[in-house]
Motif scaffolding. Structure first.
Motif, PDB file in Angstrom:
ATOM      1  N   GLU A  17      34.862  -0.075 146.882  1.00 14.12           N
ATOM      2  CA  GLU A  17      35.301   1.033 147.709  1.00 14.12           C
ATOM      3  C   GLU A  17      35.551   2.224 146.979  1.00 14.12           C
ATOM      4  O   GLU A  17      34.588   3.192 147.521  1.00 14.12           O
ATOM      5  N   TYR A  18      36.197   2.217 146.104  1.00 12.16           N
ATOM      6  CA  TYR A  18      36.803   4.030 145.825  1.00 12.16           C
ATOM      7  C   TYR A  18      35.684   3.622 144.338  1.00 12.16           C
ATOM      8  O   TYR A  18      36.006   5.476 143.706  1.00 12.16           O
ATOM      9  N   ALA A  19      34.873   3.108 143.723  1.00 16.05           N
ATOM     10  CA  ALA A  19      33.761   3.419 142.321  1.00 16.05           C
ATOM     11  C   ALA A  19      33.473   4.853 142.826  1.00 16.05           C
ATOM     12  O   ALA A  19      33.079   5.374 141.789  1.00 16.05           O
ATOM     13  N   PRO A  20      32.259   4.858 144.226  1.00 11.34           N
ATOM     14  CA  PRO A  20      31.471   5.941 144.323  1.00 11.34           C
ATOM     15  C   PRO A  20      32.808   6.984 144.560  1.00 11.34           C
ATOM     16  O   PRO A  20      31.899   8.197 144.650  1.00 11.34           O
ATOM     17  N   LEU A  21      33.940   7.085 144.872  1.00  7.92           N
ATOM     18  CA  LEU A  21      34.696   7.667 145.525  1.00  7.92           C
ATOM     19  C   LEU A  21      34.965   8.615 144.292  1.00  7.92           C
ATOM     20  O   LEU A  21      35.927  10.490 143.487  1.00  7.92           O
ATOM     21  N   ALA A  22      35.684   7.976 143.163  1.00 12.51           N
ATOM     22  CA  ALA A  22      35.944   8.100 141.831  1.00 12.51           C
ATOM     23  C   ALA A  22      34.573   9.095 140.687  1.00 12.51           C
ATOM     24  O   ALA A  22      35.479   9.919 139.962  1.00 12.51           O
TER      25      ALA A  22
ATOM     26  N   ASN B 233      45.696   9.455 146.626  1.00 11.50           N
ATOM     27  CA  ASN B 233      46.181   8.346 146.464  1.00 11.50           C
ATOM     28  C   ASN B 233      44.705   7.532 146.890  1.00 11.50           C
ATOM     29  O   ASN B 233      45.352   5.844 146.371  1.00 11.50           O
ATOM     30  N   LEU B 234      44.015   7.699 146.214  1.00 10.71           N
ATOM     31  CA  LEU B 234      42.372   6.947 146.915  1.00 10.71           C
ATOM     32  C   LEU B 234      42.421   5.464 145.782  1.00 10.71           C
ATOM     33  O   LEU B 234      41.770   4.192 146.071  1.00 10.71           O
ATOM     34  N   PHE B 235      42.816   5.651 144.827  1.00 10.31           N
ATOM     35  CA  PHE B 235      43.303   4.820 143.229  1.00 10.31           C
ATOM     36  C   PHE B 235      43.706   3.486 143.732  1.00 10.31           C
ATOM     37  O   PHE B 235      43.295   2.679 143.586  1.00 10.31           O
ATOM     38  N   LEU B 236      44.348   3.367 144.313  1.00  3.91           N
ATOM     39  CA  LEU B 236      45.410   2.579 144.974  1.00  3.91           C
ATOM     40  C   LEU B 236      45.136   1.792 145.871  1.00  3.91           C
ATOM     41  O   LEU B 236      46.089   2.399 147.466  1.00  3.91           O
TER      42      LEU B 236
ATOM     43  N   CYS C  79      44.461  11.300 141.901  1.00  4.20           N
ATOM     44  CA  CYS C  79      43.707  10.317 141.319  1.00  4.20           C
ATOM     45  C   CYS C  79      43.484   9.912 139.940  1.00  4.20           C
ATOM     46  O   CYS C  79      42.633   9.575 139.304  1.00  4.20           O
ATOM     47  N   ALA C  80      44.525  10.214 138.790  1.00  4.40           N
ATOM     48  CA  ALA C  80      44.238  11.227 137.739  1.00  4.40           C
ATOM     49  C   ALA C  80      44.765  10.479 136.986  1.00  4.40           C
ATOM     50  O   ALA C  80      46.235   9.598 136.977  1.00  4.40           O
ATOM     51  N   ALA C  81      44.289  10.174 135.430  1.00  3.86           N
ATOM     52  CA  ALA C  81      44.840   9.474 134.277  1.00  3.86           C
ATOM     53  C   ALA C  81      45.815  10.251 133.638  1.00  3.86           C
ATOM     54  O   ALA C  81      45.891  11.608 133.951  1.00  3.86           O
ATOM     55  N   PRO C  82      47.118   9.958 133.045  1.00 10.06           N
ATOM     56  CA  PRO C  82      47.286   8.398 133.499  1.00 10.06           C
ATOM     57  C   PRO C  82      48.671   7.896 134.298  1.00 10.06           C
ATOM     58  O   PRO C  82      48.451   6.930 134.557  1.00 10.06           O
TER      59      PRO C  82
END
Length: 413
Positions: free
Chosen positions: A79-84, A66-69, A100-103
């Motif tokens: 901070e999340y950008a380079p992890l994504a 759940n790194l995106f939230l 961390c997947a869409a949708p």
């Protein structure tokens, strides 16, 4: 923009190292098992390859979940950008096994922001735990859904229920056997102002009248999660399933799509990095006309152009992420920069992938390499979450409406 700093924080750097190790040691080696299972299952079989649940367990144990939230991870968008981006190196596995997947990410954002306590308990908690999956049903086959005011699906109040009728398509994730809930956008009040006619409601997949008609392939490739056409035939759900209030569909969509768009762009950078890595490896090993392809001038130009495009895109993506963190997702600056990166990143990924395919020759368009599949997804990305043209229109309107700077005024007297 004073104070803008893209340096990785100590916290992000720690996550970056641990996630890199996880990707190298577990995720990328699992791709062979994933692909073999999907090939054996056949295109109409959307069964989840067992390796996915194994990797989800490992990611949870390592705290890569759940790194995106921000409310869950404590990470900013920057901070999340380079992890994504790291998860994008393995686009079919990396995002999902870290939840961390869409949708689902967009749906979890939506539920976090707009759901009642009861709705959160029923749907958000199992999504955050990775126990179920979800889909977002907005696009329709009969209308140009790039203008959401066209959406024709009706959601009409009948006593304590809403009755839903309509047809949706390109509903990603709905064929996955774990998909339990749909967030459906439809028209609740056709007589209201144009941006207050639409609402969103929660519809369990197993509700009578919900029919998943088919999963559409992308360039002939069937995704495990599916991109589905769904009919809603007198689907009845309780009014307590409504998100927020009637007429708030557009506001919810904007809150949902902003982070979702930038997350797609973050991952697209990782995809492009992988394509460039494959291109470099290929041209150093392949001999043509008496020398390695890497010594051909046109090939070197392809490598240099790719590196330039990737780095330019990353900077724009980080700028957009920083702006969301600094000014909020609803700020005009953030919305403009998300439009910019959404118009730039998929096109960049397609460009880099196309060059990588070219140097791989026939192998590049085969399934021996992931390039063709990656290209198909990112070509589709230029359509979903708003087509390029809609984002370019937003950018142009902002430019045309911008007050002239002193320099611009001086040269345009």
């Amino acid at each position: 923009m004073a104070g803008m700093d893209f340096a990785m924080s100590a916290k992000a750097a720690d996550y970056h190292q641990r996630l890199t190790d996880f990707m190298v040691e577990h995720v990328i080696p699992a791709e062979e098992s994933y692909d073999r299972y999907r090939l054996g299952a056949g295109p109409e079989d959307h069964t989840v390859p067992p390796v996915i649940e194994e990797l989800k367990k490992l990611a949870k144990e390592r705290g890569l979940w759940n790194l995106f939230l921000p409310a869950e991870s404590g990470l900013t968008n920057l901070e999340y950008a380079p992890l994504a981006e790291l998860t994008g190196w393995s686009m079919e596995i990396g995002p999902e096994v870290t939840n961390c997947a869409a949708p689902d990410t967009g749906n979890m954002e939506t539920l976090h922001l707009f759901a009642t306590a009861e709705q959160r308990e029923q749907w958000l908690e199992p999504l955050l735990a990775g126990e179920i999956r979800s889909a977002f049903a907005m696009t329709e086959p009969a209308v140009a859904s790039s203008d959401a005011r066209n959406i024709e699906t009706t959601m009409l109040r009948d006593g304590d229920d809403y009755v839903i009728n309509g047809r949706k398509w390109w509903i990603s994730g709905a064929a996955d056997p774990r998909c339990a809930i749909l967030i459906v956008m439809g028209r609740t009040n056709p007589d209201a102002a144009s941006h207050q006619q639409q609402s969103m409601i929660l519809v369990p997949v197993d509700t009578p009248g919900v029919s998943i008609e088919r999963s559409l392939p992308v360039f002939g490739w069937q995704d495990q999660h599916g991109h589905c056409e769904i009919t809603f035939d007198n689907v009845r759900v309780p009014s307590s399933n409504l998100l927020a209030e009637e007429g708030s569909g557009f506001a919810i969509a904007q809150a949902r799509l902003g982070p979702g768009r930038i997350h797609h762009c973050m991952r697209a950078i990782g995809v492009a990095e992988r394509a460039l890595a494959l291109m470099i490896d290929r041209v150093q090993k392949r001999i043509a006309f008496g020398k390695p392809l890497a010594e051909q001038g046109v090939v070197r130009e392809s490598i240099a152009l790719s590196r330039n495009q990737i780095d330019q895109t990353r900077l724009l993506c980080h700028k957009a992420a920083w702006t969301i963190d600094a000014h909020g997702n609803k700020s005009k600056d953030a919305q403009l920069q998300v439009a910019q990166i959404k118009a730039v990143a998929p096109k960049m990924a397609c460009d880099v992938l196309d060059r990588a395919i070219q140097v791989h020759g026939g192998a590049g368009v085969s399934d021996d390499f992931p390039l063709a599949r990656m290209y198909g997804w990112h070509r589709a990305m230029r359509l979903f979450d708003g087509p390029d043209e809609v984002h370019m229109r937003t950018i142009a309107r902002a430019e045309l409406g911008r007050e002239k700077t002193p320099l611009a005024a001086a040269v345009t007297r």
